[in-house]
Design an enzyme around this catalytic site. Structure first.
Site, PDB file in Angstrom:
ATOM      1  N   SER A  11       2.846  10.795 -24.409  1.00  0.00           N
ATOM      2  CA  SER A  11       2.748   9.624 -23.532  1.00  0.00           C
ATOM      3  C   SER A  11       3.787   8.606 -23.978  1.00  0.00           C
ATOM      4  O   SER A  11       3.814   8.196 -25.139  1.00  0.00           O
ATOM      5  CB  SER A  11       1.354   8.992 -23.631  1.00  0.00           C
ATOM      6  OG  SER A  11       1.415   7.632 -23.202  1.00  0.00           O
ATOM      7  N   HIS A  36       4.219  12.746 -20.627  1.00  0.00           N
ATOM      8  CA  HIS A  36       3.099  12.128 -19.888  1.00  0.00           C
ATOM      9  C   HIS A  36       3.521  10.711 -19.531  1.00  0.00           C
ATOM     10  O   HIS A  36       3.733   9.868 -20.416  1.00  0.00           O
ATOM     11  CB  HIS A  36       1.866  12.131 -20.798  1.00  0.00           C
ATOM     12  CG  HIS A  36       0.630  11.563 -20.208  1.00  0.00           C
ATOM     13  ND1 HIS A  36      -0.328  12.338 -19.581  1.00  0.00           N
ATOM     14  CD2 HIS A  36       0.176  10.291 -20.159  1.00  0.00           C
ATOM     15  CE1 HIS A  36      -1.321  11.546 -19.189  1.00  0.00           C
ATOM     16  NE2 HIS A  36      -1.037  10.310 -19.536  1.00  0.00           N
ATOM     17  N   ASP A  38       2.730   7.275 -17.901  1.00  0.00           N
ATOM     18  CA  ASP A  38       1.578   6.461 -17.499  1.00  0.00           C
ATOM     19  C   ASP A  38       1.989   5.412 -16.475  1.00  0.00           C
ATOM     20  O   ASP A  38       2.707   4.466 -16.799  1.00  0.00           O
ATOM     21  CB  ASP A  38       0.958   5.783 -18.733  1.00  0.00           C
ATOM     22  CG  ASP A  38       0.154   6.775 -19.543  1.00  0.00           C
ATOM     23  OD1 ASP A  38       0.404   6.911 -20.745  1.00  0.00           O
ATOM     24  OD2 ASP A  38      -0.722   7.438 -18.950  1.00  0.00           O
ATOM     25  N   MET A  40       0.944   2.479 -13.926  1.00  0.00           N
ATOM     26  CA  MET A  40      -0.134   1.497 -13.773  1.00  0.00           C
ATOM     27  C   MET A  40       0.275   0.447 -12.744  1.00  0.00           C
ATOM     28  O   MET A  40       1.404  -0.060 -12.782  1.00  0.00           O
ATOM     29  CB  MET A  40      -0.409   0.814 -15.124  1.00  0.00           C
ATOM     30  CG  MET A  40      -0.786   1.808 -16.193  1.00  0.00           C
ATOM     31  SD  MET A  40      -1.066   0.998 -17.786  1.00  0.00           S
ATOM     32  CE  MET A  40      -1.424   2.442 -18.790  1.00  0.00           C
ATOM     33  N   HIS A  69       0.823  10.303 -14.602  1.00  0.00           N
ATOM     34  CA  HIS A  69      -0.602   9.925 -14.620  1.00  0.00           C
ATOM     35  C   HIS A  69      -0.748   8.639 -13.819  1.00  0.00           C
ATOM     36  O   HIS A  69      -0.427   7.555 -14.325  1.00  0.00           O
ATOM     37  CB  HIS A  69      -1.059   9.740 -16.082  1.00  0.00           C
ATOM     38  CG  HIS A  69      -2.456   9.265 -16.204  1.00  0.00           C
ATOM     39  ND1 HIS A  69      -2.966   8.775 -17.396  1.00  0.00           N
ATOM     40  CD2 HIS A  69      -3.473   9.175 -15.315  1.00  0.00           C
ATOM     41  CE1 HIS A  69      -4.234   8.423 -17.227  1.00  0.00           C
ATOM     42  NE2 HIS A  69      -4.567   8.666 -15.959  1.00  0.00           N
ATOM     43  N   MET A  71      -2.460   5.742 -12.587  1.00  0.00           N
ATOM     44  CA  MET A  71      -3.601   4.842 -12.714  1.00  0.00           C
ATOM     45  C   MET A  71      -3.405   3.740 -11.669  1.00  0.00           C
ATOM     46  O   MET A  71      -3.052   2.588 -11.969  1.00  0.00           O
ATOM     47  CB  MET A  71      -3.678   4.257 -14.136  1.00  0.00           C
ATOM     48  CG  MET A  71      -4.118   5.312 -15.155  1.00  0.00           C
ATOM     49  SD  MET A  71      -3.763   4.875 -16.847  1.00  0.00           S
ATOM     50  CE  MET A  71      -2.069   5.435 -16.942  1.00  0.00           C
ATOM     51  N   MET A 140     -10.392  11.072 -19.604  1.00  0.00           N
ATOM     52  CA  MET A 140      -9.977   9.867 -20.337  1.00  0.00           C
ATOM     53  C   MET A 140     -10.921   9.634 -21.495  1.00  0.00           C
ATOM     54  O   MET A 140     -12.141   9.531 -21.305  1.00  0.00           O
ATOM     55  CB  MET A 140      -9.983   8.651 -19.410  1.00  0.00           C
ATOM     56  CG  MET A 140      -8.957   8.697 -18.274  1.00  0.00           C
ATOM     57  SD  MET A 140      -7.265   8.916 -18.841  1.00  0.00           S
ATOM     58  CE  MET A 140      -7.051   7.410 -19.789  1.00  0.00           C
ATOM     59  N   ASP A 178      -6.962  12.436 -22.848  1.00  0.00           N
ATOM     60  CA  ASP A 178      -5.981  11.352 -22.838  1.00  0.00           C
ATOM     61  C   ASP A 178      -6.572  10.068 -23.439  1.00  0.00           C
ATOM     62  O   ASP A 178      -7.458   9.456 -22.850  1.00  0.00           O
ATOM     63  CB  ASP A 178      -5.545  11.095 -21.384  1.00  0.00           C
ATOM     64  CG  ASP A 178      -4.389  10.131 -21.299  1.00  0.00           C
ATOM     65  OD1 ASP A 178      -4.047   9.725 -20.178  1.00  0.00           O
ATOM     66  OD2 ASP A 178      -3.827   9.774 -22.358  1.00  0.00           O
TER      67      ASP A 178
END
Ligand code: DX5
Ligand code: ZN
Length: 236
Positions: A11, A36, A38, A40, A69, A71, A140, A178
């Site tokens: 990540s 990975h 992330d 957001m 990923h 979010m 998660m 994760d």
């Protein structure tokens, strides 16, 4: 059933955002299995990180799979952009506003793998209707939004229950874990059934080359499990 090889997914949330390309290269030199990313939106989680333009900019820096990923509250709106940007796997949250079936269908229509993620407080039942359709379930083990948090051990029984349900249905869908994975927690995560193991701060807390820590994490995952399942003499 022999356990799957533990895969380390880097990540980049805790990497140096001023040198992300070099940080991706450092992770790949270290032998990670995937990157990975992330994403957001400041709405689904109380933080804003990166969008498709960053995935696109980072794509040339590595040949390993990119797991985006998401979010974000409205994954359906952005699936095609993350696919075009170079994601191999697009992971959305079952808690997001869009119907999971529609998101999975759109991800597959874009030619990518579909992952479904669930937060620590979300019961396993929320993803059971989608197990046949997805290519990864991401559990998660921290509340999403920030790297560097401690793993919530009370989530691990959910991983074991998910593994049992996948086996009962004859599905070999991998389980991702994760949040909060490090040398102390990765063995329990792998033993519970996680095989795509996301590591952020456990990697990027180190300044130099990452091969030693990546190998340490993989060995800790494997040996932690092996110690419980096979007599020592059979381990090579
Ligand atoms: C948290 C992210 C995780 C996190 C992992 O919302 O989804 O990927 O950045 O970072 P560590 O490994 O530091 O918990
Ligand atoms: Zn993540």
């Amino acid at each position: 059933m022999t356990p799957r090889r533990p895969e380390i997914s880097a990540s980049i949330l805790n990497a140096d955002f001023g040198r992300l390309g070099a940080e991706v290269e450092r992770a790949v030199r270290g032998g990670v299995d995937s990157i990975h990313l992330d994403v957001m939106d400041g709405h689904f989680v109380d933080n804003i990180s990166l969008g498709p333009v960053v995935v696109e900019a980072l794509r040339p820096y590595a040949a390993v799979p990119y797991h985006s990923h998401l979010m974000i509250s409205r994954p359906l709106r952005y699936v095609d952009e993350f696919a075009r940007a170079g994601s191999d796997l697009i992971v959305f949250h079952v808690e997001a506003e869009d119907p999971a079936e529609a998101v999975i269908e759109q991800i597959h229509r874009s030619g990518r793998g579909a992952g479904i993620a669930l937060n620590p407080e979300t019961p396993l039942e929320a993803v059971l209707p989608h197990l046949e359709a997805v290519d990864l379930v991401l559990v998660m083990t921290v509340h999403p939004g920030f790297g560097g948090q401690a793993l919530l051990p009370e989530v691990l029984p959910k991983v074991s229950a998910l593994q049992a349900e996948l086996q009962r249905r004859g599905l070999d869908t991998p389980i991702g874990i994760d949040g909060g994975l490090n040398l102390e927690t990765i063995a329990a995560a792998y033993a519970a059934g996680g095989t795509i193991l996301v590591a952020g701060s456990a990697l990027y807390a180190h300044q130099g080359e990452l091969a030693p820590v990546v190998e340490e994490l993989r060995t800790a995952a494997r040996d932690g499990t092996a110690a419980r399942r096979e007599p020592a003499e059979s381990r090579r």
